[in-house]
Structure formats: structure tokens, C-alpha cells
Motif scaffolding. Structure first.
Motif: not given
Length: 275
Positions: A211-212, A217-219, A222-228, A250-251
């Protein structure tokens, strides 16, 4: 989800909220429910409209809301409405400690929790009290949004000046809206938007990795930074992007991965790191 499923869900909710024996009696609440049913396939739009409606109906300075669970590390408001004629800080992007005793009090409340004086409120932990005061909150009403017995999200109403919402009709009206309107509407909206995967067995392992690959790449960034653990504002500063751009990406990532909140996106992405 197809149009038939959407219309069936709308008919069922209309019967229970507007036409049945236990239908809403308060006209403004009926109008709110009717509008939300028109956007049942867009949970974010439902949250935003409900926040704006409550802010005006209760003459509040800020209303915020969003999906979440009491066992998550933090709660992040996903929609808000602010009074426009004064400087009211935004809470979008904040990560609120879900383990705080005051937050847990709201999650496990059987109805509305009223904090009449945030500065003196003993049910709040020190860090959460400090954060609320920094955001200008003096009086607060909060309620869990429930899918029957399952916690689904939170709705909070804030005032920056002294008032007594528990001594007028706002407390009772808020309790009715949270339990009778938002509970069934938002639980249905979440199920329809998330699909069977989000309300049943979580996506894990190779399925999540596949799914990832659907993210841009931009999504993915930002998703990886949210995980951090970075907030929306911190991500925007790190990537030199606008807050609205980060919010949109992120949406989009949540939509592609079939999850209904950033917290669930974080959980899903965290589960792929060992693969």
C-alpha cells in the motif's frame, strides 16, 4: 463504497435521527443532522461542519474535534472552528498527551465533562493544563464521541472568558449532539470511508508495504515525519512547505491507505519499519 450503500446508510440514519420514535426534537440539532447526512461519505467535512456549527450555536471561541482512541499515545485534533473577531490560537497540529488524567477523564466519561476553570482544574495534568492556558482556554466542555460502546473521537468546546455552560442549556444541548447526532453519524462515516480493512483486521506486513507504494514521494515523506512524532507545523517548517500543503498530503496518504486519522496512519507506517 458505492452510491447504493451511501443512500442506504443515509436512509437508516434519517429514520433514527429525524423520523423515528426517538427522533431529535431540538430544531437546530435536526438541521445539523440533516446537513451531516449530505456529507456522510466525507468524514473530514462532517467534522469541520460540526465544529463550525457548534462554535456559532454555543458562542464559543474555539471548537475542535477528530477521530482518536484512548489507548493511542496522543490525540491530534483534525478539525476546528475559531471565533473570527478575536485572536484565537489554532490547535491543529498539536499532539495532546492521551495519557493525561484529564484527557482520560474525557475519554471515559458517560457524557459531557465541564472544566469551569482550567487554571484551577485538578483533573488536568500539569502539562495539559499549561498547554490549554497557552492556547487561551479558560472554560472547556469536552465529550467522547462513541460508536455505541467503542470510543471513536473527541469534541471540545472552549471559551477564553469566564462563563457557566453547565448552568445553561449549552451543556444539555452538547450532550445530545455528541451522543445522539455525532456518535451514530461519525461512526457510519468512518466505516464507509475506511472500508472493512480499517474497522476490522489491521493491515500488516507485506500488505502494508504494498500500500505504501501507492503514495507519492511527497506523501511518503510527510507520513514518515508524522511517524517520527512531528506535528503538522513542524513538518511544514522542516520541508519548507505551507501548513495547508502538509495537511493535504497527509489527507491524501490517509485516503490511499484506507485509514481515518493521522494516528492510525502513524500506527500503520510504524508497523512497516521492521519489514
Amino acid at each position: 463504497m458505492n452510491d447504493e450503500e451511501l443512500m442506504a446508510a443515509q436512509r437508516q440514519l434519517r429514520r433514527s435521527l429525524l423520523d423515528g420514535h426517538g427522533a431529535l426534537r431540538w430544531r437546530p440539532a435536526r438541521d445539523l443532522a440533516a446537513h451531516l447526512l449530505l456529507h456522510l461519505d466525507e468524514p473530514d467535512d462532517c467534522w469541520r461542519f460540526a465544529a463550525g456549527w457548534l462554535r456559532e450555536a454555543f458562542d464559543a471561541d474555539r471548537v475542535d474535534c477528530g477521530f482518536g482512541r484512548p489507548d493511542e499515545a496522543c490525540y491530534r485534533p483534525q478539525a476546528e472552528a475559531l471565533r473570527r473577531d478575536r485572536d484565537v490560537p489554532s490547535v491543529i497540529g498539536l499532539a495532546i498527551d492521551a495519557a493525561d488524567c484529564g484527557v482520560q477523564t474525557v475519554w471515559h466519561a458517560h457524557g459531557v465533562v465541564v472544566l469551569r476553570d482550567v487554571e484551577q482544574e485538578r483533573r488536568l495534568g500539569q502539562s495539559t493544563r499549561a498547554e490549554l492556558l497557552r492556547m487561551g482556554t479558560r472554560v472547556k466542555m469536552a465529550a467522547p464521541i462513541m460508536d455505541r460502546t467503542r470510543p471513536l473521537g473527541l469534541m471540545c468546546v472552549d471559551w477564553m472568558d469566564a462563563c457557566e455552560p453547565a448552568r445553561d442549556e449549552r451543556w444539555a444541548r452538547f450532550e445530545e449532539i455528541a451522543a445522539v447526532v455525532l456518535g451514530p453519524v461519525m461512526s457510519t462515516a468512518q466505516r464507509m470511508a475506511s472500508g472493512a480493512r480499517d474497522v476490522g483486521r489491521p493491515v500488516q506486513g507485506g500488505d502494508a508495504i504494498d500500500l505504501l507504494e501507492s503514495l507519492t514521494p511527497a506523501e511518503r515523506t510527510v507520513a514518515r515525519l508524522a511517524v517520527d512524532g512531528l506535528s503538522y507545523k513542524e513538518i511544514a517548517r522542516r520541508l519548507n512547505r505551507s501548513f495547508s500543503t502538509v495537511d493535504h498530503q497527509l489527507r491524501s496518504a490517509r485516503s490511499k491507505l484506507g485509514v481515518s486519522s493521522t494516528a492510525r496512519l502513524v500506527n500503520l507506517m510504524s508497523g512497516t519499519r521492521s519489514h
